[in-house]
Design a protein around this motif. Structure first.
Motif, PDB file in Angstrom:
ATOM      1  N   LEU A 137     -20.693   3.447  49.653  1.00 37.45           N
ATOM      2  CA  LEU A 137     -20.071   2.731  48.438  1.00 37.45           C
ATOM      3  C   LEU A 137     -20.849   2.695  47.174  1.00 37.45           C
ATOM      4  O   LEU A 137     -20.371   2.893  45.976  1.00 37.45           O
ATOM      5  N   LEU A 138     -22.262   2.892  47.071  1.00 35.27           N
ATOM      6  CA  LEU A 138     -22.802   2.835  46.105  1.00 35.27           C
ATOM      7  C   LEU A 138     -22.812   4.314  44.986  1.00 35.27           C
ATOM      8  O   LEU A 138     -22.894   4.475  44.012  1.00 35.27           O
ATOM      9  N   ARG A 139     -22.313   5.300  46.114  1.00 33.67           N
ATOM     10  CA  ARG A 139     -22.153   6.649  45.474  1.00 33.67           C
ATOM     11  C   ARG A 139     -20.586   6.723  44.633  1.00 33.67           C
ATOM     12  O   ARG A 139     -20.462   7.603  43.922  1.00 33.67           O
ATOM     13  N   TYR A 144     -14.787   4.045  38.486  1.00 30.63           N
ATOM     14  CA  TYR A 144     -13.761   3.692  39.852  1.00 30.63           C
ATOM     15  C   TYR A 144     -13.845   2.455  40.518  1.00 30.63           C
ATOM     16  O   TYR A 144     -12.712   2.029  40.958  1.00 30.63           O
ATOM     17  N   LEU A 145     -14.965   2.122  40.895  1.00 25.68           N
ATOM     18  CA  LEU A 145     -15.156   0.885  41.491  1.00 25.68           C
ATOM     19  C   LEU A 145     -14.973  -0.334  41.046  1.00 25.68           C
ATOM     20  O   LEU A 145     -14.104  -1.411  41.719  1.00 25.68           O
ATOM     21  N   TYR A 146     -15.153  -0.602  39.878  1.00 24.56           N
ATOM     22  CA  TYR A 146     -14.918  -1.891  38.965  1.00 24.56           C
ATOM     23  C   TYR A 146     -13.438  -2.263  38.957  1.00 24.56           C
ATOM     24  O   TYR A 146     -13.032  -3.061  39.568  1.00 24.56           O
ATOM     25  N   PRO A 147     -12.555  -1.156  38.563  1.00 22.79           N
ATOM     26  CA  PRO A 147     -11.133  -1.585  38.574  1.00 22.79           C
ATOM     27  C   PRO A 147     -10.461  -1.647  39.768  1.00 22.79           C
ATOM     28  O   PRO A 147      -9.638  -2.600  40.017  1.00 22.79           O
ATOM     29  N   SER A 148     -10.743  -1.108  40.868  1.00 26.16           N
ATOM     30  CA  SER A 148     -10.448  -1.315  42.169  1.00 26.16           C
ATOM     31  C   SER A 148     -10.825  -2.640  42.781  1.00 26.16           C
ATOM     32  O   SER A 148      -9.945  -3.338  43.438  1.00 26.16           O
ATOM     33  N   ILE A 149     -12.170  -3.223  42.388  1.00 28.32           N
ATOM     34  CA  ILE A 149     -12.439  -4.497  43.105  1.00 28.32           C
ATOM     35  C   ILE A 149     -11.519  -5.418  42.083  1.00 28.32           C
ATOM     36  O   ILE A 149     -11.060  -6.594  42.782  1.00 28.32           O
ATOM     37  N   SER A 150     -11.584  -5.385  40.710  1.00 28.49           N
ATOM     38  CA  SER A 150     -10.749  -6.336  39.953  1.00 28.49           C
ATOM     39  C   SER A 150      -9.323  -6.344  40.428  1.00 28.49           C
ATOM     40  O   SER A 150      -8.984  -7.622  40.607  1.00 28.49           O
ATOM     41  N   ARG A 151      -8.671  -5.136  40.797  1.00 29.13           N
ATOM     42  CA  ARG A 151      -7.332  -5.179  40.986  1.00 29.13           C
ATOM     43  C   ARG A 151      -7.048  -5.883  42.428  1.00 29.13           C
ATOM     44  O   ARG A 151      -6.320  -6.631  42.493  1.00 29.13           O
ATOM     45  N   SER A 152      -7.924  -5.689  43.329  1.00 30.54           N
ATOM     46  CA  SER A 152      -7.920  -6.276  44.793  1.00 30.54           C
ATOM     47  C   SER A 152      -7.995  -7.665  44.628  1.00 30.54           C
ATOM     48  O   SER A 152      -7.548  -8.458  45.326  1.00 30.54           O
ATOM     49  N   ARG A 153      -8.757  -8.240  43.753  1.00 30.98           N
ATOM     50  CA  ARG A 153      -9.335  -9.729  43.798  1.00 30.98           C
ATOM     51  C   ARG A 153      -7.979 -10.397  43.004  1.00 30.98           C
ATOM     52  O   ARG A 153      -7.745 -11.327  43.229  1.00 30.98           O
TER      53      ARG A 153
END
Length: 159
Positions: A137-139, A144-153
């Motif tokens: 996940l760190l790779r 990409y990672l931040y918007p997907s976390i924000s969207r899921s929250r």
């Protein structure tokens, strides 16, 4: 990692000492641990720029979370939101936490202690095999990672 042994021990001791006091949260023990590690470090200028001791020390006061149950069970004083909810649930069921809890309800008291041990073992069993997934996940690029976390929250909060 061997050089972080004293940092780890100090963080654990700080988390323990602050954790048994009713009132302060785990954030306070993390700040205290960080400031002590920074003072004791031979290179305090590296703190805030990726010093491993600056992360390892403050992460150890997580021991404070299970210790929050000590003042709740022994004195009936919740030291945070979760112990307060547990205190309310116990009182709804007619169980009075406090000094007589171990004498009057020993099976309940030891069940709570046993559940903490079982929870730690289950977390260990689940997390050890998943270390590789967490590393992968760190790779993922941050963009990409931040918007997907924000969207899921956001989608979880609207349900």
């Amino acid at each position: 990692m061997a050089r972080l042994g004293s940092t780890d021990r100090r963080g654990t001791i700080i988390g323990f000492l602050i954790g048994i006091i009713p009132g302060p949260g785990h954030v306070i023990s993390s700040f205290v641990s960080y400031s002590i590690e920074r003072r004791l470090s031979k290179t305090p200028e590296q703190f805030g720029h990726g010093a491993v001791a600056g992360v390892a020390g403050p992460s150890r006061p997580t021991i404070q979370r299970p210790l929050a149950f000590v003042p709740m069970l022994a004195l009936g004083l919740p030291s945070g939101a979760v112990p307060a909810i547990m205190l309310a649930a116990m009182m709804i069921h007619g169980i009075a936490p406090g000094p007589l809890l171990i004498q009057q309800q020993p099976d309940l008291f030891w069940s709570v202690i046993a559940s903490m041990y079982i929870g730690n073992v289950v977390l260990l069993i689940l997390n050890l095999p998943m270390v590789g997934i967490f590393v992968n996940l760190l790779r993922i690029p941050y963009s990409y990672l931040y918007p997907s976390i924000s969207r899921s929250r956001r989608s979880a909060s609207t349900r």
